[in-house]
Design a protein around this motif. Structure first.
Motif, short mmCIF file in Angstrom:
data_model
loop_
_atom_site.label_atom_id
_atom_site.label_comp_id
_atom_site.label_asym_id
_atom_site.label_seq_id
_atom_site.Cartn_x
_atom_site.Cartn_y
_atom_site.Cartn_z
N TYR A 139 8.99 -54.17 -8.42
CA TYR A 139 9.46 -52.71 -8.69
C TYR A 139 11.09 -53.01 -9.02
O TYR A 139 11.73 -53.86 -8.55
N GLN B 67 14.74 -50.81 -8.84
CA GLN B 67 15.21 -49.50 -8.49
C GLN B 67 16.66 -49.58 -8.90
O GLN B 67 17.60 -50.24 -8.44
N GLN C 264 17.95 -43.92 -7.99
CA GLN C 264 16.51 -43.39 -8.68
C GLN C 264 15.39 -43.97 -7.69
O GLN C 264 15.58 -45.01 -6.89
N GLY C 265 14.17 -43.77 -7.68
CA GLY C 265 13.16 -44.24 -7.14
C GLY C 265 12.72 -45.62 -7.66
O GLY C 265 13.14 -45.96 -8.84
N PRO C 266 11.90 -46.48 -6.86
CA PRO C 266 11.24 -47.73 -7.32
C PRO C 266 10.33 -47.40 -8.45
O PRO C 266 9.63 -46.38 -8.70
N LEU D 133 7.64 -49.13 -11.03
CA LEU D 133 6.78 -50.44 -11.00
C LEU D 133 6.80 -51.04 -12.45
O LEU D 133 6.95 -50.78 -13.31
N GLN E 289 5.04 -51.26 -17.71
CA GLN E 289 6.40 -50.89 -18.12
C GLN E 289 7.35 -52.11 -17.55
O GLN E 289 8.62 -51.99 -17.64
#
Lengths: 114, 112
Positions: free
Chosen positions: A35, A37, A41-43, A45, A59
């Motif tokens: 991931y 991060q 922000q959030g992790p 993927l 992604q």
């Protein structure tokens, strides 16, 4: 049980340089995740492995990022060449791989690109 | 595509106050739902999870979350927070392929 190991903890590089991160998951965990991060922000993927096969890399910016999990255990994530916007914490996580089994995270590698 | 929305980015509460952090998700299939917590200087760790059955799940440290399928929600609650609950909280949604997507997180600050 020993946790997910990641190295290095910190890395500072200049843009256009290359960098590699290493992850050793919990023993016996079939699924491994990377991931990204970004601060605030959030992790997000980047890539998911099931044993040594890729399950999802939709992604992953494949023009500059690559990852492998040879032998279905350790994994490396590489960035070449790095950009300023790659500055983030790169988290490795693993799970048993059964449906819904929770993730176990490493401490992450904080990358700063200058 | 899966997505997770956390409504509050930053919450400040006094000790003993009640807590509710909102989480909504978007996914058409069967989901597994998680809340993860990251205490200052520590790595992400699981707080609680929902797979099936009783929609009210209890986790560690007195936290609970309720899955409301009709609202696509999985809100986190705690009746009385402590200073040690200061952390960042992430809601996450997983599908049957174990692809797990995280929300942007809620930073919780508890005033002593």
């Amino acid at each position: 049980e020993a946790g997910v190991a990641q190295s290095p903890r910190y890395k500072i590089i200049e843009k256009r340089q290359s960098v590699a991160f290493w992850c050793n998951p919990i023993s016996g965990h079939a699924t491994l995740y990377w991931y990204q991060q970004i601060l605030g922000q959030g992790p997000k993927l980047l890539i998911q492995f099931q044993n040594n096969g890729v399950v999802d890399d939709s992604q992953l910016p494949k023009d500059r990022f690559s990852a492998e999990r040879l032998k279905g255990v350790d994994s490396t994530l590489k960035i070449q060449p790095a950009k300023l916007e790659d500055s983030a914490v790169y988290l490795c996580a693993s799970s048993r791989g059964t449906d819904g089994s929770p993730l176990h995270f490493g401490n992450g590698t904080r990358l700063t690109v200058t | 595509a899966q997505s997770v929305s956390q409504h509050n980015h930053h919450v400040i509460l006094s000790e003993a106050a009640s807590l509710e952090l909102g989480c909504n998700y978007s996914y058409g299939g069967t989901v597994n739902l998680f809340w993860y917590v990251q205490y200052p200087g520590q790595h992400l760790q699981l707080l609680l999870k929902y797979f099936s059955g009783d929609p009210l799940v209890k986790g560690i440290k007195g936290f609970e979350a309720e899955f409301i399928k009709s609202k696509f929600s999985f809100n986190l609650r705690k009746p009385s927070v402590q200073w040690s609950d200061t952390a960042e909280y992430f809601c996450a949604v997983g599908n049957r392929d174990d692809k797990i997507i995280f929300g942007k997180g809620t930073r919780l600050h508890i005033l002593p």
